[in-house]
Structures are given as structure tokens and as C-alpha cells.
Scaffold this motif. Sequence first.
Motif, PDB file in Angstrom:
ATOM      1  N   TYR A  30       2.871  14.043  34.068  1.00 46.62           N
ATOM      2  CA  TYR A  30       1.668  13.631  33.345  1.00 46.62           C
ATOM      3  C   TYR A  30       0.497  13.418  34.301  1.00 46.62           C
ATOM      4  CZ  TYR A  30       4.010  13.049  28.865  1.00 46.62           C
ATOM      5  OH  TYR A  30       4.678  13.270  27.703  1.00 46.62           O
ATOM      6  N   SER A  31       0.753  12.844  35.457  1.00 49.40           N
ATOM      7  CA  SER A  31      -0.333  12.628  36.406  1.00 49.40           C
ATOM      8  C   SER A  31      -0.860  13.957  36.935  1.00 49.40           C
ATOM      9  CB  SER A  31       0.116  11.722  37.550  1.00 49.40           C
ATOM     10  OG  SER A  31       1.144  12.336  38.288  1.00 49.40           O
ATOM     11  N   LEU A  32       0.015  14.922  37.144  1.00 48.97           N
ATOM     12  CA  LEU A  32      -0.447  16.254  37.560  1.00 48.97           C
ATOM     13  C   LEU A  32      -1.287  16.915  36.472  1.00 48.97           C
ATOM     14  CD1 LEU A  32       2.706  17.648  39.381  1.00 48.97           C
ATOM     15  CD2 LEU A  32       0.513  17.058  40.403  1.00 48.97           C
ATOM     16  N   LEU A  33      -0.881  16.751  35.215  1.00 47.48           N
ATOM     17  CA  LEU A  33      -1.666  17.319  34.109  1.00 47.48           C
ATOM     18  C   LEU A  33      -3.042  16.665  34.013  1.00 47.48           C
ATOM     19  CD1 LEU A  33       0.976  17.753  31.270  1.00 47.48           C
ATOM     20  CD2 LEU A  33      -0.341  19.532  32.399  1.00 47.48           C
ATOM     21  N   VAL A  34      -3.100  15.353  34.168  1.00 51.96           N
ATOM     22  CA  VAL A  34      -4.385  14.649  34.120  1.00 51.96           C
ATOM     23  C   VAL A  34      -5.283  15.118  35.259  1.00 51.96           C
ATOM     24  CG1 VAL A  34      -5.466  12.380  34.420  1.00 51.96           C
ATOM     25  CG2 VAL A  34      -3.535  12.649  32.872  1.00 51.96           C
ATOM     26  N   GLY A  35      -4.709  15.275  36.443  1.00 49.71           N
ATOM     27  CA  GLY A  35      -5.483  15.768  37.583  1.00 49.71           C
ATOM     28  C   GLY A  35      -5.995  17.175  37.355  1.00 49.71           C
ATOM     29  N   LEU A  36      -5.166  18.032  36.779  1.00 49.13           N
ATOM     30  CA  LEU A  36      -5.579  19.405  36.502  1.00 49.13           C
ATOM     31  C   LEU A  36      -6.685  19.450  35.451  1.00 49.13           C
ATOM     32  CD1 LEU A  36      -5.095  22.416  37.006  1.00 49.13           C
ATOM     33  CD2 LEU A  36      -3.389  22.356  35.188  1.00 49.13           C
ATOM     34  N   ILE A  37      -6.572  18.631  34.412  1.00 47.70           N
ATOM     35  CA  ILE A  37      -7.613  18.583  33.383  1.00 47.70           C
ATOM     36  C   ILE A  37      -8.927  18.093  33.984  1.00 47.70           C
ATOM     37  CG2 ILE A  37      -8.314  17.386  31.261  1.00 47.70           C
ATOM     38  CD1 ILE A  37      -5.330  17.546  30.423  1.00 47.70           C
ATOM     39  N   ALA A  38      -8.863  17.078  34.835  1.00 47.54           N
ATOM     40  CA  ALA A  38     -10.075  16.572  35.489  1.00 47.54           C
ATOM     41  C   ALA A  38     -10.706  17.654  36.362  1.00 47.54           C
ATOM     42  CB  ALA A  38      -9.746  15.339  36.320  1.00 47.54           C
ATOM     43  N   LEU A  39      -9.891  18.403  37.078  1.00 45.91           N
ATOM     44  CA  LEU A  39     -10.403  19.485  37.918  1.00 45.91           C
ATOM     45  C   LEU A  39     -11.083  20.561  37.085  1.00 45.91           C
ATOM     46  CD1 LEU A  39     -10.578  20.710  40.772  1.00 45.91           C
ATOM     47  CD2 LEU A  39      -8.389  21.829  40.294  1.00 45.91           C
ATOM     48  N   VAL A  40     -10.485  20.916  35.965  1.00 45.55           N
ATOM     49  CA  VAL A  40     -11.082  21.916  35.075  1.00 45.55           C
ATOM     50  C   VAL A  40     -12.416  21.422  34.530  1.00 45.55           C
ATOM     51  CG1 VAL A  40     -10.792  23.064  32.830  1.00 45.55           C
ATOM     52  CG2 VAL A  40      -8.919  23.044  34.475  1.00 45.55           C
ATOM     53  N   LEU A  41     -12.498  20.146  34.170  1.00 44.13           N
ATOM     54  CA  LEU A  41     -13.761  19.596  33.677  1.00 44.13           C
ATOM     55  C   LEU A  41     -14.845  19.619  34.749  1.00 44.13           C
ATOM     56  CD1 LEU A  41     -12.518  16.568  31.560  1.00 44.13           C
ATOM     57  CD2 LEU A  41     -13.564  18.664  30.723  1.00 44.13           C
ATOM     58  N   VAL A  42     -14.494  19.247  35.960  1.00 48.44           N
ATOM     59  CA  VAL A  42     -15.475  19.241  37.049  1.00 48.44           C
ATOM     60  C   VAL A  42     -15.973  20.653  37.325  1.00 48.44           C
ATOM     61  CG1 VAL A  42     -15.737  18.852  39.537  1.00 48.44           C
ATOM     62  CG2 VAL A  42     -14.677  17.110  38.100  1.00 48.44           C
TER      63      VAL A  42
END
Length: 66
Positions: A30-42
Amino acid sequence: MKNLLLVIQTLEGWLQTDFKSQKGATATEYSLLVGLIALVLVVGVGAFGGALNTWFSNLGTTVTGW
């Protein structure tokens, strides 16, 4: 019949051990998914931010001209 019970007990023990060991893995996933989503948003905001700024500036100029 004894063989069937032995297989069931073995599978039951394996499943319980497997589920217990995956609790930490789930939090990591879940933490990896949250990090990936944040990266995509940035990256998305960085890529389209300039284009949106230009579009809204042009829209403001057009509305002011009316």
C-alpha cells in the motif's frame, strides 16, 4: 482417510502461516502504491501545469475583451 486429514492439516497450517507473513507485505504494498500515485500526480501537474496556465491566461484575456 488419514491421508486426507493430513493433507487438510498441512494446507491449513500453510495458509495460516502464509496469511500471517503477508500482513507486513500488505502495508508495504500500500505504501508503494501511495508513493506511485503521488509520483504520477507530481509528473502530471508538472507536464500539464504550464499548458493549463496558458489556457486560463488566454481565457481571462478573452473574457476581459468582451
